[in-house]
Structure formats: structure tokens, C-alpha cells
Design an enzyme around this catalytic site. Structure first.
Site, PDB file in Angstrom:
ATOM      1  N   GLU A  37      33.459  23.379  95.749  1.00 31.23           N
ATOM      2  CA  GLU A  37      32.442  23.352  96.797  1.00 31.23           C
ATOM      3  C   GLU A  37      32.819  22.309  97.856  1.00 31.23           C
ATOM      4  OE1 GLU A  37      27.831  22.300  97.851  1.00 31.23           O
ATOM      5  OE2 GLU A  37      28.877  21.329  96.195  1.00 31.23           O
TER       6      GLU A  37
ATOM      7  N   ASP B 285      22.617  27.100  99.620  1.00 26.12           N
ATOM      8  CA  ASP B 285      22.577  25.821 100.326  1.00 26.12           C
ATOM      9  C   ASP B 285      22.452  25.964 101.835  1.00 26.12           C
ATOM     10  OD1 ASP B 285      22.670  23.974  98.231  1.00 26.12           O
ATOM     11  OD2 ASP B 285      24.837  24.139  98.032  1.00 26.12           O
TER      12      ASP B 285
ATOM     13  N   ASP C   4      30.720  22.073  91.518  1.00 24.72           N
ATOM     14  CA  ASP C   4      29.749  21.504  92.440  1.00 24.72           C
ATOM     15  C   ASP C   4      30.160  20.100  92.855  1.00 24.72           C
ATOM     16  OD1 ASP C   4      26.917  21.522  93.613  1.00 24.72           O
ATOM     17  OD2 ASP C   4      26.841  19.752  92.319  1.00 24.72           O
TER      18      ASP C   4
END
Length: 724
Positions: free
Chosen positions: A485, A554, A454
Site C-alpha cells: 500500500e 480509502d 497495509d
């Protein structure tokens, strides 16, 4: 010497050609912001997909406008103006910064992934200038040390070179044997040519016959002793993202445990306010409440995941990406309280081990979500620093500005995104580094097959940290799959020393989603070069391992993105057809197609700017799945299994014309697949490459021409010999 010898002259000409080509490849583009009357503008900067959203200050002109000229590669770019330290929410309609459009020259707007809209423009290549000599006309470029040109996948060494579009008639790689090279990609005035040869070919040369029939030879070259090599197990997978709290509740007995670990117990700025709402547990079909994003729990757990494994296997899923599983203070889990314990609301380590074992028995690999940039308030190191101040051995694990400090007060320490619940870790601290790397090794030993990182760009010592992370992960599991990411195209992460793939939104959202929306701006002729640009930028080993997705936890739901409405709306037939089209494109690309839970069911979900937030994360209502859409996803997974070319690393452009986009998959020759798509509501035709092409679904063979139905697609298999 008064004269250059022939070799020196040739090298000089080649350097001049490369410099000329590098300059010609980019196009000057001017961006202008004209503020609305009455708005006092103090500063404006340009930020976009072309510079990783970094700041490019714009200059104020005498007429009150702000402008900046930049050189950009041809293609479709997204951008926003950053005005007076603020982002416009909607670049096409923002009453504060400009109406009807913040940038009058924008060609339209697209979802920015944060509930707003970015502007976009198409940057077109400039007309070619006449070349002064043969070397410049060819524009040859090849460097065996660059992974873009040389990497290894599917047991073959991929060797590529770049040249000006239309400059090369034929090419060969000559080593111990002679291998024909094929025109693979074309975009922005350049072409990439490719050959796949056995590993370790030794010294090789590249012989090029230009469009005028003249032969030029380049080399000798020698490939790296250890080229960047794709993991063999990744490219034949079908991926599925599981947000566990909203996936399925298999054990209601652990639901209330979510409240015991919630951020509310640690955030003094929150729990000292008697009027503030508290976290709560809902029934599976309860409506989303004000804190739906973070502190409304629905009870999804590992027991529910195990119960749904037969369904996932039936859908053809063979790779699971879990959102955070470890003890945290929220429903989303990115505020870690313990990196080494399973969140009790999901189960325990024994149940997680059972889940991994059951998945592996079904041939499903599993990767976990790893958050190295920040922790939650309940993390032991942060709590120790809160209690002991500078006497804490963990004081320098964070960037604390004042003490005593109140947990939850974002002014007291550095945070992620300004959220007091997410104190930022000091990853330059050797103790933090050691701890985080041990966490990675622990869970890989436990049974995970890889990890998704992340917000990797947030840490201080990016290159050193992720180089060491790769080394640590591969020391435990040599075939661990490492995904970052990163939303933009950025090959710097993918040089064989850090990650295997980025979360490939650059393909899924910037190309596949746009194409599926249809319309002249997103025609096949405009989108196919964008695909080519991605695969030209990245190594073929990266293409083989690409983590390809359109939507996730997201973004808004794919169905919503394609005009299907929000959570409570009934989608149109057109929107559902565009979801099927988008899925067909994604499943035909190299790497792993990944969909967020419930996308295969036809669920919508928006990201409102006011409560309730994150409606795309609403629990999957399994009894409302659209069976025909589920069957479509299942069929695509079966085709990937039945047609080896669809799991090959090889991608070649064929034709983009009007609504039609077509590309080739697999090595040239028998078994190669032509993937063809039509994003129009009208039928469309495509002239096929020479030879017979078999449709495995219709058991029919086509020659000459193919007619596609509205929003139609075909995977056609070359039969009866090689490329002609």
C-alpha cells in the site's frame, strides 16, 4: 599520457552526456506562500508527491512570504504547504491559511484521499540546449543490472535504453540474432526504446542510428542470471476489492458476534465513559450513523461472499482482494486482535476455506490484507504487556512510554496516526518479525494466493523486513503475489527483492482519474506523458503485475470523484459517462484493473470531515445497481479475455492531442491493440497508424482516421501484418 586514447575519450564524453542529461531532465520550480493578514506564521514546509510527502522547510523572506526552490522532473505534481504544524484542508480554499487559494500559483486542486484537496502544478520541461557533440546529443543510458532496463515478463526478456527525445532514428539489439528495437515511451524530453528477446540471450550489444544517420554501438552487456521476473498468472486478471462487512449478509445468525470482539471491550478510555456511544448492528439499508466508519456493523460475511461468487464470475472478476478478515475491534478490521483466527462476525476457518475453494474452482485467485505496523487493543501481546508491565515477554513488542497504562490512551504508547486503538508494533524486535512472518506463511499454506501489506512504510526496518517477507512467502508459495500500500510512484520497493507491485494510485488517481475529469489541464497531451513516466520508471515486469486502481476503501467513490455526487445523490449522465471512460482506460493498461465493490453499480459515496464518516463504505445496495454500467464493466472484462494484447506487459505511447489519448498494447505487429479515448463532451478525431484496424465490438475495420463520440473509447486491433 598527454592524450586520451579513443576509448577513454568516448567514456568521458558518455559520462559528461549522462550528467548533462540528468541535470537537464529536472526543472527549477519556486513555491511561495503568502500568509493572509493577521495570521502569525512560525513555520512552513513544502510536502508533495515529488518527495514522498517528506518535509522540505521553506524560508521566510523579508516581505513576509515563505519560499523554496526545488528541482523537479517534468509532469503534474501534487503538494501542500504544512503551516504551523498543520495541513490546510483545502489548498484552494482554506479560510485559516489563505483565501481563495493557499498557493496563488497553484493550477487547481484534486482530492487528497483524506477528504481534503491537494494543490497541483504542471512542471514543464525546459527548452533543449544545443548539444556540443554526438554523445551528448544522443544521451544514451542503459544498465543491465537495473530492473528498469532489464526484466522478464510473458516469457521474454525486456531490454530497454534511454535517449534524448528525437535523437534516435532506429536501434537494434544484437546477440545471437539481431532484434529491432521500438520507440516505446516519450516524456519529459527523453525516449525509451525496447526489444523483447528470448530469456538468457547471453552477451548483447545495442546499435543505435541517430537522427543524423550516424551509427553508435554500445556494449557488450550481459543480463542478470536471475532477472526480476513477472508472475505469469497476474497480468491477465480482473480485480475486485471486497470490504466484507458491507458486501453481503449471507448469515444473519453471526451478526451480533461483531459486538463481542469490538474495541469497546478493551478500550478503557472509551468503555469507562457512561455517556459514550456503544458499537451496534444495523439492518442492511439502515442509514449511516455517527460511527459509520468503525463500529456500525451491517452483517456482511463469508456466507454472503460465497453467495455472490456467481455474480463476480459473470462480471469477469478473477482476482479478489479482501480487506482484513481476521478477528479485530472494528468494522474496518485494521486493529487486529488475532492474526490467526477468522473474525467470528464473518464465519470461521472452515467457511473461509470453503470460500477460497469455491473461488479457485471458478478461476478466481484471492489475496488477503496483512497489517504488520500495528495491532488492536485485544491482541494477546498487547494485553499481556498491559497486565504484566516490564515482566511481560511482549513488553518490547511495543513502544510503551508509561505503565500502568490505560488501553486507548494514545499518550501511553506509540500508535499509528495518534489513534489509541492502534498500538504500533516494534518490527525491529526479532520476536515480532518471526511472529509476523509465520502469519504470512500460515495463510499462504491455508490457500491464499498472495497478500496486500497495509502501511508498509511505517515499520522501522523496512528493507530487511520486506526482503525477508518475500523470501518467507515464496518459500511456501513460489508464485505468491505481493502488493504494498504505497500511493506514490516509488520504484525503490520494486527492485525484485521486496514487492511485485504497489497499489498503483499513481496511475489510477494521478492519471486516469484526472483524464476522465476532462478539461484542458487534464488533456490527452498532458496525461499521456504522465503514463509514460510511470512505465518508464518501473520495470516491465512490474508493469505486468501492476495493481491498478482509482478508488478503494480509502478514497471517495469513483463516481463521486467524477462529479456524480455523494451517497444520497442521483448522478448525472455526464458523471456516469466519465466512469465508463475511466474504466475503459484502466482496463486497457498493463497489469490488473481493480475496482472497489459497488463501483460497477454506479454508487456514490463521499468522505465527510464530520460524522457520519466514510460514506463510500456504505453497504452495497444490490437492488439499486445500474444495469447498463454493470454491463459495461462485464464487456471490458470480456475484451481483456478476447484480446491477448490487453494482458501483455507491453505499453507504448502513440498520441495525446487535445481531448484524445491513444496508446498501443502488445508486441508490435499483428494483434497489437490501439486503445483510444476522448474525454470531451464533443466528438474528436484521431489519425490512425498505417494499416487496417479492426473494432471487435462493431465488427468494422478502420483506416486512416477514427472519429470518437463524446466521452468515447475504442480498442482497435491491428490486422493484416506487422507495423508499417
Amino acid at each position: 599520457m598527454a592524450r586520451m586514447n579513443a576509448l577513454t575519450r568516448r567514456l568521458v564524453l558518455l559520462v559528461v552526456a549522462l550528467l548533462a542529461f540528468a541535470i537537464a531532465a529536472k526543472v527549477p520550480v519556486t513555491f511561495t506562500y503568502d500568509p493572509p493578514a493577521g495570521l502569525e506564521v512560525r513555520s512552513v514546509s513544502l510536502r508533495g508527491s515529488f518527495n514522498n510527502w517528506a518535509e522540505l522547510p521553506m524560508n521566510k523572506q523579508d516581505n513576509g512570504t515563505w519560499s523554496l526552490s526545488v528541482e523537479l522532473e517534468p509532469g503534474v505534481v501534487q503538494y501542500k504547504f504544512f503551516i504551523n504544524g498543520q495541513w490546510p484542508k483545502n489548498m484552494c480554499d482554506d479560510p485559516t491559511f489563505g483565501t481563495p487559494q493557499v498557493d496563488a500559483e497553484a493550477q487547481g486542486c484534486v482530492d487528497d484521499g483524506q477528504g481534503g484537496l491537494n494543490a497541483f502544478r504542471e512542471v514543464r520541461p525546459q527548452a533543449d540546449q544545443p548539444a556540443e557533440d554526438e554523445a551528448e546529443a544522443l544521451g544514451f543510458e542503459h544498465d543491465p543490472a537495473a530492473v528498469r532496463y532489464v526484466s522478464q515478463a510473458a516469457g521474454k526478456l525486456s531490454v530497454r535504453f534511454e535517449a534524448r527525445e528525437g535523437a534516435v532514428k532506429e536501434a537494434y539489439l544484437e546477440a545471437a540474432e539481431r532484434y529491432p528495437m521500438h520507440r516505446q515511451l516519450a516524456y519529459g524530453g527523453i525516449e525509451l526504446w525496447r526489444a523483447a528477446v528470448p530469456p538468457s540471450p547471453g552477451e548483447y550489444r545495442i546499435r543505435v542510428v541517430d537522427s543524423g544517420g550516424q551509427e553508435q554501438n554500445f556494449g557488450p552487456f550481459r543480463p542478470p542470471q536471475q532477472p526480476f521476473t513477472a508472475l505469469d498468472w497476474v497480468g491477465n486478471r480482473v480485480g475486485y476489492q471486497v470490504f466484507l462487512d458491507r458486501f453481503w449478509n449471507g448469515d444473519p445468525a453471526n451478526d451480533e458476534k461483531a459486538l463481542a470482539t469490538d474495541e469497546y471491550n478493551f478500550n478503557q478510555a472509551w468503555n469507562k465513559d457512561p455517556g459514550a456511544p456503544k458499537p451496534f448492528v444495523s439492518k442492511w439499508s439502515d442509514p449511516p450513523a455517527g460511527d459509520h466508519c468503525c463500529h456500525q456493523y451491517y452483517g456482511g460475511d463469508l456466507a454472503g461472499f460465497i453467495q455472490k461468487l456467481p455474480y463476480l464470475q459473470e462480471q469477469g472478476v478473477s482476482l479478489i482482494y479482501f480487506n482484513p478478515l481476521f478477528t479485530s475491534g472494528s468494522a474496518h478490521g485494521y486493529d487486529t486482535h488475532s492474526y490467526l483466527e477468522v473474525s467470528p462476525k464473518f464465519g470461521d476457518k472452515a467457511l473461509l476455506k470453503k470460500a477460497l475453494d469455491e473461488a479457485h474452482k471458478r478461476g478466481i485467485r484471492v489475496i488477503f490484507d496483512f497489517v504488520p505496523n500495528h495491532t488492536g487493543l485485544g491482541f494477546f501481546a498487547f494485553q499481556d504487556a498491559v497486565k504484566r508491565g516490564r515482566n511481560s515477554p511482549y513488553w518490547n513488542w511495543y513502544f510503551i512510554k508509561k505503565w500502568p497504562l490505560m488501553p486507548g490512551d494514545a499518550t501511553a504508547y506509540d500508535t499509528y496516526g495518534g489513534f489509541g486503538s492502534l498500538p504500533k508494533l516494534n518490527t525491529a524486535n526479532p520476536g515480532v518479525q518471526r511472529y509476523l512472518l509465520e502469519v504470512v506463511k500460515y495463510w499462504l499454506r491455508f490457500g491464499f494466493d498472495g497478500l496486500r501489506v497495509d502501511h508498509p512504510q511505517g515499520i522501522l526496518n523496512r528493507e530487511a523486513f520486506y526482503t525477508e517477507l518475500r523470501r518467507a512467502a515464496r518459500s511456501v508459495k513460489p508464485d505468491a503475489y505481493l502488493v504494498a500500500e504505497i500511493w506514490e510512484r516509488d520504484s525503490s520497493w520494486l527492485q525484485g527483492d521486496q514487492f511485485d507491485s504497489l497499489m498503483n494510485y499513481a496511475v489510477g488517481r494521478e492519471v486516469v482519474l484526472r483524464y476522465a475529469r476532462g478539461g484542458a489541464l487534464f488533456s490527452g497531451g498532458r496525461m499521456l506523458p504522465e503514463l509514460a513516466r510511470v512505465y518508464g520508471t518501473y520495470a516491465e515486469a512490474v508493469a505486468a503485475m501492476s495493481f491498478n486502481l482509482i478508488g478503494s476503501h480509502d478514497t471517495v467513490r469513483v463516481l463521486t470523484d467524477l462529479g456524480g455526487g455523494g451517497l444520497r445523490d442521483t448522478p448525472s449522465a455526464d458523471a456516469l459517462g466519465r466512469v465508463r471512460l475511466a474504466a475503459a482506460v484502466l482496463y486497457a493498461l498493463p497489469g490488473v484493473p481493480v475496482f472497489f465493490q459497488g463501483d460497477e453499480c454506479g454508487f456514490g459515496g463521499e468522505m465527510p470531515s464530520s460524522p457520519p464518516y466514510d460514506l463510500h463504505r456504505y453497504p452495497v445496495q444490490w437492488d439499486r445497481c445500474k444495469l447498463d454500467l454493470q454491463a459495461h464493466f462485464k464487456q471490458l472484462a470480456l475484451l481483456r479475455k478476447e484480446l491477448p494484447a490487453l494482458t501483455s506487459p507491453v505499453f507504448r505511447t502513440f498520441k495525446g492531442d487535445g481531448p484524445v489519448m491513444a496508446f498501443l498494447r502488445g508486441e508490435p505487429g499483428d494483434g497489437e491493440v490501439l486503445a483510444v479515448f476522448n474525454n470531451s463532451n464533443e466528438p474528436a478525431r484521431l489519425e490512425l497508424p498505417p494499416g487496417p484496424w479492426r473494432d471487435p465490438l462493431e465488427a468494422r475495420t478502420y483506416r486512416g482516421e477514427l472519429e470518437l463520440p463524446p466521452l468515447g473509447w475504442r480498442y482497435l486491433v491491428r490486422t493484416g501484418g506487422g507495423e508499417r
